[in-house]
Design a protein around this motif. Structure first.
Motif, PDB file in Angstrom:
ATOM      1  N   ILE A  78       5.616  27.269  -9.134  1.00  0.00           N
ATOM      2  CA  ILE A  78       4.984  27.818  -8.255  1.00  0.00           C
ATOM      3  C   ILE A  78       5.160  27.493  -6.898  1.00  0.00           C
ATOM      4  O   ILE A  78       5.451  28.335  -5.799  1.00  0.00           O
ATOM      5  N   VAL A  79       5.438  26.165  -6.790  1.00  0.00           N
ATOM      6  CA  VAL A  79       5.518  25.406  -5.440  1.00  0.00           C
ATOM      7  C   VAL A  79       6.732  24.501  -5.754  1.00  0.00           C
ATOM      8  O   VAL A  79       7.038  24.284  -6.895  1.00  0.00           O
ATOM      9  N   ASP A  80       7.499  23.945  -4.604  1.00  0.00           N
ATOM     10  CA  ASP A  80       8.505  23.003  -4.804  1.00  0.00           C
ATOM     11  C   ASP A  80       7.658  21.655  -5.234  1.00  0.00           C
ATOM     12  O   ASP A  80       7.217  21.088  -4.342  1.00  0.00           O
ATOM     13  N   ARG A  81       7.864  21.041  -6.334  1.00  0.00           N
ATOM     14  CA  ARG A  81       7.235  20.029  -6.674  1.00  0.00           C
ATOM     15  C   ARG A  81       7.831  18.554  -6.105  1.00  0.00           C
ATOM     16  O   ARG A  81       7.194  17.369  -6.219  1.00  0.00           O
ATOM     17  N   ILE A  82       8.542  18.794  -5.430  1.00  0.00           N
ATOM     18  CA  ILE A  82       9.311  17.555  -4.562  1.00  0.00           C
ATOM     19  C   ILE A  82       8.364  17.061  -3.385  1.00  0.00           C
ATOM     20  O   ILE A  82       7.960  15.869  -3.252  1.00  0.00           O
ATOM     21  N   GLU A  83       7.156  18.148  -3.398  1.00  0.00           N
ATOM     22  CA  GLU A  83       6.109  17.546  -2.398  1.00  0.00           C
ATOM     23  C   GLU A  83       5.114  16.387  -3.008  1.00  0.00           C
ATOM     24  O   GLU A  83       4.651  15.866  -2.476  1.00  0.00           O
ATOM     25  N   LEU A  84       4.982  16.962  -4.227  1.00  0.00           N
ATOM     26  CA  LEU A  84       4.168  16.115  -4.997  1.00  0.00           C
ATOM     27  C   LEU A  84       4.832  14.678  -5.056  1.00  0.00           C
ATOM     28  O   LEU A  84       4.250  13.591  -4.981  1.00  0.00           O
ATOM     29  N   ILE A  85       5.978  14.643  -5.357  1.00  0.00           N
ATOM     30  CA  ILE A  85       6.889  13.529  -5.689  1.00  0.00           C
ATOM     31  C   ILE A  85       6.787  12.650  -4.189  1.00  0.00           C
ATOM     32  O   ILE A  85       6.540  11.546  -4.202  1.00  0.00           O
ATOM     33  N   LYS A  86       6.887  13.409  -3.269  1.00  0.00           N
ATOM     34  CA  LYS A  86       7.020  12.738  -1.886  1.00  0.00           C
ATOM     35  C   LYS A  86       5.582  12.169  -1.704  1.00  0.00           C
ATOM     36  O   LYS A  86       5.524  10.915  -1.128  1.00  0.00           O
ATOM     37  N   LEU A  87       4.709  12.770  -2.016  1.00  0.00           N
ATOM     38  CA  LEU A  87       2.994  12.222  -1.719  1.00  0.00           C
ATOM     39  C   LEU A  87       2.988  10.971  -2.618  1.00  0.00           C
ATOM     40  O   LEU A  87       2.366  10.146  -2.188  1.00  0.00           O
ATOM     41  N   ARG A  88       3.629  10.791  -3.894  1.00  0.00           N
ATOM     42  CA  ARG A  88       3.260   9.623  -4.514  1.00  0.00           C
ATOM     43  C   ARG A  88       4.131   8.604  -4.101  1.00  0.00           C
ATOM     44  O   ARG A  88       3.707   7.297  -3.912  1.00  0.00           O
ATOM     45  N   PHE A  89       5.211   8.896  -3.528  1.00  0.00           N
ATOM     46  CA  PHE A  89       6.170   7.720  -2.698  1.00  0.00           C
ATOM     47  C   PHE A  89       5.203   7.404  -1.700  1.00  0.00           C
ATOM     48  O   PHE A  89       5.092   6.079  -1.294  1.00  0.00           O
ATOM     49  N   GLU A  90       4.782   8.236  -0.857  1.00  0.00           N
ATOM     50  CA  GLU A  90       4.062   7.662   0.398  1.00  0.00           C
ATOM     51  C   GLU A  90       2.808   7.186   0.100  1.00  0.00           C
ATOM     52  O   GLU A  90       2.540   6.120   0.653  1.00  0.00           O
ATOM     53  N   ILE A  91       1.944   7.295  -1.064  1.00  0.00           N
ATOM     54  CA  ILE A  91       0.903   6.543  -1.343  1.00  0.00           C
ATOM     55  C   ILE A  91       1.312   5.131  -1.479  1.00  0.00           C
ATOM     56  O   ILE A  91       0.694   4.089  -1.205  1.00  0.00           O
ATOM     57  N   ILE A  92       2.456   5.048  -2.544  1.00  0.00           N
ATOM     58  CA  ILE A  92       2.949   3.501  -2.931  1.00  0.00           C
ATOM     59  C   ILE A  92       3.524   2.904  -1.620  1.00  0.00           C
ATOM     60  O   ILE A  92       2.891   1.762  -1.391  1.00  0.00           O
ATOM     61  N   ILE A  93       3.999   3.538  -0.807  1.00  0.00           N
ATOM     62  CA  ILE A  93       4.687   2.875   0.612  1.00  0.00           C
ATOM     63  C   ILE A  93       3.593   2.479   1.458  1.00  0.00           C
ATOM     64  O   ILE A  93       3.479   1.334   1.885  1.00  0.00           O
ATOM     65  N   VAL A  94       2.536   3.366   1.645  1.00  0.00           N
ATOM     66  CA  VAL A  94       1.279   2.821   2.469  1.00  0.00           C
ATOM     67  C   VAL A  94       0.679   1.881   1.962  1.00  0.00           C
ATOM     68  O   VAL A  94       0.326   0.896   2.548  1.00  0.00           O
ATOM     69  N   ASN A  95       0.495   1.759   0.571  1.00  0.00           N
ATOM     70  CA  ASN A  95      -0.179   0.570   0.281  1.00  0.00           C
ATOM     71  C   ASN A  95       0.796  -0.689   0.306  1.00  0.00           C
ATOM     72  O   ASN A  95       0.044  -1.565   0.484  1.00  0.00           O
ATOM     73  N   ILE A  96       2.075  -0.786   0.087  1.00  0.00           N
ATOM     74  CA  ILE A  96       2.826  -1.830   0.470  1.00  0.00           C
ATOM     75  C   ILE A  96       2.697  -2.188   1.926  1.00  0.00           C
ATOM     76  O   ILE A  96       2.625  -3.530   2.179  1.00  0.00           O
ATOM     77  N   GLU A  97       2.853  -1.297   2.749  1.00  0.00           N
ATOM     78  CA  GLU A  97       2.730  -1.397   4.145  1.00  0.00           C
ATOM     79  C   GLU A  97       1.306  -1.997   4.378  1.00  0.00           C
ATOM     80  O   GLU A  97       1.285  -3.474   5.411  1.00  0.00           O
TER      81      GLU A  97
END
Length: 548
Positions: free
Chosen positions: A308-327
């Protein structure tokens, strides 16, 4: 007394001869009328029916000349279809280029009914008219007749004009006869009431023939318009493949015309009739009708992860959550001493995740073929786990990985199988229609465009012998358009690339090698390129380089 009896016997024999002559003539007319009726009930061309009709009219009335006019498509003119004149040895059809017989306008420049000419008067009044001497009347303008007579040393005298009316009392044309001759051909006579009676009967038959022709043509036009509207509706289902069917149909027509017109080489003996060309054209328009039931989410799937939507946005969100946590961790460690190694390790992980995210985003586009090393990297990324507050986070789900691992394009095997079903659906839909006899092969031709001469195509796996030239033409047209056009997962290919891929297909018996070589050697590829390729993609294709 004997002389009187002999004279009476002689007169009686003369009367019997006259009656026998008339009976023979009447028998001939009846036979001719039956022949006209038979022609009306068959598929004889309208011109042949008109030939028979005028022949009978000339025989019965002994007229010297005859003309049939029909109503123009815009209903503003009378156009001649047939012209006979026995003494002038004239026989013309509408296809002849004859400047002496222009169209006759039915309306004046002020758009009023034109009533000054015999045939236009008959058209507007819907009544037959007779003239015993065209020179001795003032009802109609005879300027044109006088000019024609002077030019051809002729004398027009008696005339009759009868409207061809259909069942709705609409006038479809006019039959006009000129100069009823005596039996010895020495005298011009007026047309009689018997002549008028017969002409009205013949006019009715001619009107039936015209009505039938217009009805059949109208039904065929309606069928073709309906077919095009369905094709357009299917084209509109996808913003990415819009006008695919329209372009394939046009390419199909171009190839068909070129093959049929070829007077040398492999196709010199192939000449499609106009009906056969139309059958191929309809098949081209209908080749993707089965897509009418293909889900739009499959037709319009422009990215591998798109639902229905492009699930790349969900993957980007997961990456960002982990990257923010690392930072955050890096910032905390930087406030304390003695954690430089750990900070470096976390920073390396952050950079790797950023790089992995860009990589995943690039593979979501579905550009051509997925390399094995790229598939391995996607699999490794999907195995990554990161713990935050005792909870494990992953970057890619199992189903997302499945879609990202699509080798070519944006469809999974299941989705591609669903897409392939459109060809079988095309066959099932079209074979359930009752096409006119001359278009009976449309279902077969249309549903063969993904069949291959090597037997590896679909949906039926037909072999070379099962795939006629008409279907092979549509298959080449479909592939040429698909290769040349832009798709969600690829750019439109250059002419050189298109011809190279088609050449490989021909070599591997995917498409007809003879047809491909004909397109190449005849230069037809240039015309096809103009229809589909952008100017920049036409490039500097050189057939000599290609054939090396």
């Amino acid at each position: 007394m004997n002389n009187i009896n002999n004279k009476e016997n002689s007169n009686l024999l003369q009367q019997i001869d006259i009656l026998l002559h008339r009976l023979q003539k009447q028998k001939k007319h009846i036979k001719q009328l039956v022949e006209i009726g038979r022609a009306l009930s068959s598929k004889t061309k309208i011109e042949n029916v008109f030939d028979l009709m005028l022949k009978e009219a000339l025989d019965y009335t002994n007229a010297d000349g005859a003309t049939i006019y029909t109503l123009s498509a815009d209903k503003k003119f009378l156009e001649f279809k047939l012209i006979y004149n026995r003494s002038l040895y004239v026989k013309l059809r509408d296809s002849d280029d004859h400047p002496d017989w222009p169209k006759i306008p039915l309306f004046t420049s002020e758009n009023e009914q034109e009533l000054k000419h015999l045939v236009t008067y008959v058209y507007h009044t819907k009544t037959a008219q007779r003239m015993d001497d065209v020179y001795k009347q003032d009802l109609f303008d005879n300027k044109g007749t006088l000019e024609y007579d002077t030019k051809h040393h002729y004398r027009s005298k008696s005339m009759i004009a009868i409207p061809l009316k259909n069942h709705e009392d609409d006038v479809l044309g006019i039959v006009q006869l000129i100069n009823a001759m005596s039996e010895d051909e020495q005298e011009i006579l007026p047309f009689s009431d018997d002549h008028l009676l017969l002409m009205n009967s013949l006019a009715s038959q001619a009107a039936i023939a015209l009505t039938n022709k217009k009805l059949i043509q109208g039904l065929e036009d309606l069928l073709f318009q309906f077919i095009k509207s369905i094709a357009k509706a299917i084209d509109l289902k996808s913003k990415f493949t819009s006008n695919h069917i329209t372009r394939v149909a046009k390419i199909t027509d171009i190839i068909t015309d070129a093959v049929s017109a070829s007077d040398s080489g492999f196709y010199k003996d192939i000449h499609f009739s106009e009906k056969e060309k139309k059958e191929i054209s309809i098949s081209g328009w209908m080749h993707d009708i089965g897509k009418i039931i293909t889900p739009e989410k499959i037709i319009n799937k422009s990215k591998k992860l798109e639902t229905i939507v492009d699930r790349i946005e969900l993957i980007k969100l997961r990456f960002e959550i982990i990257i923010v946590n690392i930072e955050k961790k890096i910032m905390m460690l930087q406030k304390a001493d003695g954690h430089s190694a750990e900070i470096q390790e976390l920073n390396n992980l952050r950079l790797k995740l950023l790089d992995d995210l860009e990589f995943v985003k690039s593979k979501n586009a579905g550009r051509e073929f997925l390399l094995d090393e790229d598939a391995e990297r996607l699999t490794e990324i999907s195995k990554f786990r990161y713990k935050v507050d005792e909870e494990d986070y992953k970057l890619i789900t199992e189903d997302e990985l499945k879609n990202l691992l699509i080798k070519r394009g944006t469809l999974t095997e299941e989705e591609f199988a669903k897409m392939k079903e459109h060809v079988k659906t095309t066959w099932e839909m079209l074979s359930s229609f009752t096409f006119p006899k001359q278009y009976k092969n449309v279902p077969y031709f249309a549903s063969c465009h993904h069949e291959q001469l090597n037997g590896k195509g679909y949906p039926f796996g037909y072999s070379r012998e099962d795939i006629p030239l008409q279907a092979r033409i549509i298959a080449v047209a479909d592939k040429f358009e698909a290769l040349a056009s832009k798709r969600p997962y690829k750019k439109g290919k250059s002419l050189s690339e298109v011809m190279s891929i088609l050449g490989t297909m021909a070599k591997n018996d995917v498409i007809d090698k003879d047809l491909f070589e004909f397109i190449l050697e005849s230069g037809l590829y240039k015309t096809l390129a103009e229809e589909v390729l952008s100017k920049e993609n036409t490039g500097s294709f050189n057939i000599k380089d290609f054939c090396k």
